[in-house]
Design an enzyme around this catalytic site. Structure first.
Site, PDB file in Angstrom:
ATOM      1  N   SER A 175       0.253 -10.208   1.191  1.00  0.00           N
ATOM      2  CA  SER A 175       0.401 -10.547  -0.139  1.00  0.00           C
ATOM      3  C   SER A 175      -1.093 -10.953  -0.575  1.00  0.00           C
ATOM      4  CB  SER A 175       1.598 -10.817  -1.091  1.00  0.00           C
ATOM      5  OG  SER A 175       1.521 -10.179  -2.217  1.00  0.00           O
ATOM      6  N   TYR A 176      -0.766 -12.063  -1.518  1.00  0.00           N
ATOM      7  CA  TYR A 176      -2.105 -13.171  -1.874  1.00  0.00           C
ATOM      8  C   TYR A 176      -1.929 -13.404  -1.019  1.00  0.00           C
ATOM      9  CZ  TYR A 176      -4.382 -16.017  -5.114  1.00  0.00           C
ATOM     10  OH  TYR A 176      -5.876 -16.821  -5.802  1.00  0.00           O
ATOM     11  N   HIS A 202       6.599  -3.337   0.960  1.00  0.00           N
ATOM     12  CA  HIS A 202       5.409  -5.048   0.520  1.00  0.00           C
ATOM     13  C   HIS A 202       5.788  -5.662   1.571  1.00  0.00           C
ATOM     14  CE1 HIS A 202       2.553  -7.015  -1.588  1.00  0.00           C
ATOM     15  NE2 HIS A 202       3.827  -8.151  -1.925  1.00  0.00           N
ATOM     16  N   GLY A 259       1.985 -15.105  -3.828  1.00  0.00           N
ATOM     17  CA  GLY A 259       2.207 -15.020  -5.504  1.00  0.00           C
ATOM     18  C   GLY A 259       1.353 -15.218  -5.738  1.00  0.00           C
ATOM     19  N   ASP A 269       4.376   0.514  -0.535  1.00  0.00           N
ATOM     20  CA  ASP A 269       4.362  -0.330  -1.646  1.00  0.00           C
ATOM     21  C   ASP A 269       3.671  -0.424  -2.718  1.00  0.00           C
ATOM     22  OD1 ASP A 269       4.298  -2.979  -2.654  1.00  0.00           O
ATOM     23  OD2 ASP A 269       1.991  -3.592  -1.143  1.00  0.00           O
TER      24      ASP A 269
END
Length: 490
Positions: free
Chosen positions: A199-200, A462, A103, A410
């Protein structure tokens, strides 16, 4: 004594001899056997309170599942929500794998559990859950955590906590969660432990691994965590190369014009946090591209439904989170929708059902806002280093197993940026660019570095397990076994 009587006598004598052998000796004949600790009444009671007996719409399964809260700060009333699935077979012999989404502010239950690697996926027809035949609890005991507080069902009774969130607090609270979770489930404490995410979570996973790695040197034996390694996918790792890779990937995949690409290359220097007005204007044009296609999966459709405009939905603005340059633009926070671009709508509808929350022992404090896939309440992020590479270097030198994987369709954290980032590490290449196979088909490519494995997943966006579920299960099995992916058809 006749022959028959003699044989019976000898058998009885042998049986008595075997019974007299100490158990410690006979146990050595079963080296893969794991001794299960005896649980106290308090531990049994707490585990039973967290047991999920049956979710609405759930298909029959043979494995156990648990969900509930672990307090991470008594004085502030901070508690993190978890969902745990025992392995489908022989959980007493399987490792424990923690999954984290990024996020910052997105729920690991929303994405990891309900759309990617968990056993149950919510469907449009409520409250039906579809069983995922490629669930990762076929490979490990699977633990999902909603972190930090303010995400999903995790909460704090001290409202000022939300304004203090950042990488440091997220790692600290997640570590406290693990210490307390293993105290609640001591039967898994001796198991090999791994962390994975995307991701994060390129920040979350290495940072939490570092906290465990450092604390393992000083904690008491009962709080030692048997961390063996981590795996991160389409991961934000380095602000400079991540953002440079985004721009280069978009141009190379025919998403932007030559003119816009030239402007971005001329006006923007992603190694710096402050950019010129001309760079900001070029970035705004860049994000306009992703108003009409899915940034997280270039070649799949966007969600068209009664509750959607047909455009990818947006996340709230989170100031301070890397990359600090692109994070000024709200388009950075568009939510990935997965292979079914409307999957997040089904997930949000399902976890807002009172009967589902009751079955999961969730929302016990009656949070005054609906459960959402990505938090609408985290609007500030205090600390985020420009690069996670120093931590990667430290943990690699410390002997942890590290795999980095990347879905190659992605546009959000593209394979191009990841390749730039890994090049920046300066590691020795042990085996160059090599295809890996899922039976007769190429699953992607690998590069084996000294102390790190890089894997691409062909045709995946992603959320790699959403787009390539069978290959993703193959990937995690090889990671856990520390085995190279097959380099020839089989």
């Amino acid at each position: 004594m006749d022959f028959v009587s003699s044989m019976i006598y000898l058998k009885l004598l042998l049986l008595l001899l075997l019974l007299s052998i100490p158990s410690s000796i006979t146990a050595n004949t079963q080296p893969d056997r794991i001794t299960r600790p005896k649980l106290s009444l308090a531990e049994l009671t707490q585990q039973e309170a967290d047991r999920v007996h049956r979710l609405p719409g759930q298909p029959e399964v043979s494995f156990e599942q648990y969900a509930g809260y672990i307090t991470v700060n008594e004085s502030h009333g901070r508690a993190l929500f978890y969902w745990f699935f025992e392995a489908t077979e022989e959980p007493e012999k399987k490792p424990v794998l923690l999954w984290l989404n990024g996020g910052p502010g997105c729920s690991s239950i929303a994405f990891g559990a309900a759309e990617e690697i968990g056993p149950f996926f919510p469907q449009k027809e409520q409250p039906i859950l579809k069983f995922n035949p490629y669930t990762w609890n076929k490979a490990a005991n699977l633990l999902f955590l909603e972190s930090p507080v303010g995400v999903g069902f995790s909460y704090t009774n001290t409202s000022s906590d939300i304004l203090e969130l950042g990488d440091t607090i997220a790692a600290k609270d997640s570590y406290t969660f693990l210490i307390n979770w293993f105290r609640r489930f001591p039967q898994f404490k001796s198991h090999d432990f791994y962390i994975a995410g995307e991701s994060y979570a390129g920040h979350y996973v290495p940072q939490l691994s570092e906290v465990i790695f450092d604390n393992n040197k000083i904690v008491a034996k009962e709080d030692y965590i048997n961390l063996k390694g981590f795996m991160i996918g389409n991961a934000a790792l380095d602000e400079d190369t991540d953002q440079t890779g985004m721009v280069d990937y978009a141009w190379d995949h025919a998403v932007m014009s030559d003119e816009l690409y030239a402007d971005l290359k001329l006006e923007c220097d992603f190694s710096k946090r402050n950019q010129s007005t001309k760079c900001d204007m070029a970035i705004m044009q860049y994000f306009d591209i992703y108003r009409i296609i899915d940034m997280y999966s270039l070649y799949t459709p966007v969600c068209i439904s009664n509750s959607s405009t047909g455009r990818p939905r947006q996340l709230p603005f989170v100031r301070g989170a890397v990359p600090s340059i692109l994070s000024k633009f709200v388009r950075w926070y568009e939510r990935p929708e997965g292979y079914d671009p409307c999957a997040s709508e089904y997930t949000e509808a399902y976890f807002n059902r009172p009967d589902v929350q009751a079955a999961l022992h969730a929302n016990t404090t009656k949070i005054p806002y609906p459960w959402v896939s990505c938090s609408m309440h985290i609007s500030f992020w205090n600390d985020a280093p420009m690069s996670i590479l120093p931590i990667i270097k430290k943990l690699r030198a410390g002997g942890l197993r590290i795999w980095v994987y990347s879905g190659d369709t992605d546009g959000r954290v593209p394979v191009t940026g990841t390749r730039y980032t890994l090049r920046k590490l300066g590691l020795k290449t042990v085996e160059k660019w090599t295809p890996w196979y899922n039976r007769q088909q190429v699953g992607g490519w690998t590069v084996t570095y000294d102390g790190l494995m890089f894997v691409t997943v062909r045709g995946a966006g992603h959320q790699v397990p959403t787009f390539a579920p069978k290959r993703s299960l193959q990937l995690v099995r090889h990671f856990l076994a520390n085995e190279k992916l097959p380099s020839a058809p089989f």
